[in-house]
Write a protein that holds these residues in place. Sequence first.
Motif, short mmCIF file in Angstrom:
data_model
loop_
_atom_site.label_atom_id
_atom_site.label_comp_id
_atom_site.label_asym_id
_atom_site.label_seq_id
_atom_site.Cartn_x
_atom_site.Cartn_y
_atom_site.Cartn_z
N ILE A 159 -44.92 20.35 26.35
CA ILE A 159 -43.86 21.19 25.53
C ILE A 159 -44.39 21.51 23.96
O ILE A 159 -44.18 22.56 23.78
CB ILE A 159 -42.38 20.45 25.62
N HIS A 160 -44.83 20.53 23.55
CA HIS A 160 -45.14 20.79 22.06
C HIS A 160 -46.36 21.75 21.79
O HIS A 160 -46.42 22.60 21.17
CB HIS A 160 -45.79 19.42 21.48
N ILE A 161 -47.30 21.63 22.81
CA ILE A 161 -48.49 22.77 22.77
C ILE A 161 -48.14 24.21 23.22
O ILE A 161 -48.22 25.11 22.49
CB ILE A 161 -49.53 22.36 23.74
N SER A 162 -47.13 24.26 24.23
CA SER A 162 -46.34 25.50 24.54
C SER A 162 -45.70 26.04 23.48
O SER A 162 -45.57 27.23 22.76
CB SER A 162 -45.44 25.31 25.80
N GLY A 163 -44.96 25.19 22.53
CA GLY A 163 -43.99 25.44 21.46
C GLY A 163 -44.85 26.05 20.30
O GLY A 163 -44.82 27.04 19.58
N LEU A 164 -46.08 25.37 20.08
CA LEU A 164 -46.92 25.63 18.77
C LEU A 164 -47.51 27.08 19.47
O LEU A 164 -47.71 28.05 18.45
CB LEU A 164 -48.05 24.82 18.79
N CYS A 165 -47.89 27.45 20.46
CA CYS A 165 -48.53 28.61 20.87
C CYS A 165 -47.55 30.09 20.81
O CYS A 165 -47.61 31.02 20.39
CB CYS A 165 -48.91 28.55 22.33
N SER A 166 -46.18 29.53 21.24
CA SER A 166 -45.03 30.63 21.16
C SER A 166 -44.90 30.96 19.78
O SER A 166 -44.48 32.01 19.43
CB SER A 166 -43.91 30.10 21.93
N SER A 167 -44.94 30.01 18.91
CA SER A 167 -44.47 30.28 17.48
C SER A 167 -45.66 30.79 16.83
O SER A 167 -45.37 31.84 15.83
CB SER A 167 -44.30 29.05 16.71
N SER A 168 -46.74 30.90 17.26
CA SER A 168 -47.86 31.54 16.67
C SER A 168 -47.82 33.07 17.41
O SER A 168 -48.59 33.86 16.75
CB SER A 168 -49.42 31.13 17.25
N PHE A 169 -47.11 33.23 18.43
CA PHE A 169 -46.92 34.45 19.22
C PHE A 169 -45.99 35.28 18.28
O PHE A 169 -45.63 36.50 18.98
CB PHE A 169 -46.79 34.33 20.52
N GLN A 170 -45.40 35.00 17.22
CA GLN A 170 -43.87 35.50 16.94
C GLN A 170 -44.37 37.00 16.46
O GLN A 170 -43.51 38.11 16.47
CB GLN A 170 -43.33 34.73 15.64
N GLY A 171 -45.51 37.35 15.75
CA GLY A 171 -45.81 38.62 15.44
C GLY A 171 -45.73 39.47 16.62
O GLY A 171 -45.35 40.81 16.18
#
Length: 409
Positions: free
Chosen positions: A279-291
């Motif tokens: 879940i943490h890895i997925s969260g880090l990737c999704s927050s990096s995808f915010q642009g």
Amino acid sequence: MKHLNETQQRVFAYAMKPFAALSFLSGGFVIYHLLAQRRDKLQRMYHRIILAMNICVVTVAAADFVGTWAMPVGTPYRLGAAGNQTTCTTQGFARIVFYLAVPYYYSSLSIYSYVAVEKSFMEKNYRHIEKWIHLGAIIVTIPLAIFFLLFKKINPGLVGCSVEEYPLGCIDDPNVPCQRGGDALSEMFKKIYGSVFIIITFVIPPMALLFLRASIKKASHGAIGSKGKKKMIESFRKEALKNLTAQSALYLLSFWSTQILNYITALTIIFTGYYPYYIHISGLCSSSFQGVVLLLVYFRLEAKTSSAKTGIETCEATRDSAQIQQNDSGDIRLTVADIRVAAEAERKSVDSSLKYSFNIFDGTPDESSPWANFLNPGDDFEDEFKDDSSSCFNINEDLTLEVYDNSSS
């Protein structure tokens, strides 16, 4: 999780990079669009806020893409560490400032929307709030970042340098003394930073939009006048609330979707002590995808605005055509055929006006707009709609269509 195996080190070092690259390109495209392709948009405060937000987006994305490369060489359990303390501090300072600035500017759009709708999008009446929005971005980010910098609180974390103790985990291990950070004061300011982020992301935007919804629901509620006037007011109210609901959902849920998994990770650790690695890895990737997400939201709302303008232009063309026909005839005596033609033109005009979209962020700054008249009506509200030839909304609509139906039969 403090000590990572080799596979986990690779995941933390490289998983975010493709998402950060896409986010960087997306934010860069919005900046290019506003500065090069459509510079005229910057005359509106909404687009200037969008520009400032995307400058923050590309900075955060660049820091995320660099990731562990900025960490000092030899950092334990961090694959790819190739920098020094200076590169680490620089990356960490940028992340502290701009990572919080992105949700701050996104949140400020909800406050801007409330004020703009209240002022019928006449920017001259609320332009003064722009300097306070930018000043607020400085106040909530720079002081904390300077504190962490001066007291050496910026150190290697899991995916990059940020506010951490060093060595990572020393605060939980009495046998490992903390060389940098890890003191009570650092932890207090770290919690303040997290609390500010939560308030800006999850509290302020929905509250501002709820206030906006309440103001629309009560707008002109006590208006008195003809049945046609009351019907028009209620029609505008329903259409405005419908557009507000759809656009608010898009605005809130899209950004929240990029942040929620990180909060699920934190809450899971706090209440269960279990570390949800995936879940943490997925969260880090999704927050990096915010642009990418912010780009899609921006142009989706822009498409609604363009569609609305098309509807207005069609309405105006229909009105002008009807005026030309009347001028050419030069005769006020109407036959049944004339009534049918006029009623059909009016019906098409009304149908076209239904394309008018109530954009809560970038509405039409026009005093003759039906939304302006609806939200801030004067004493001559009904006369404005009855006599204003620039408006497609006519309170004589029912009467005209009734004449048309009777003449048809």
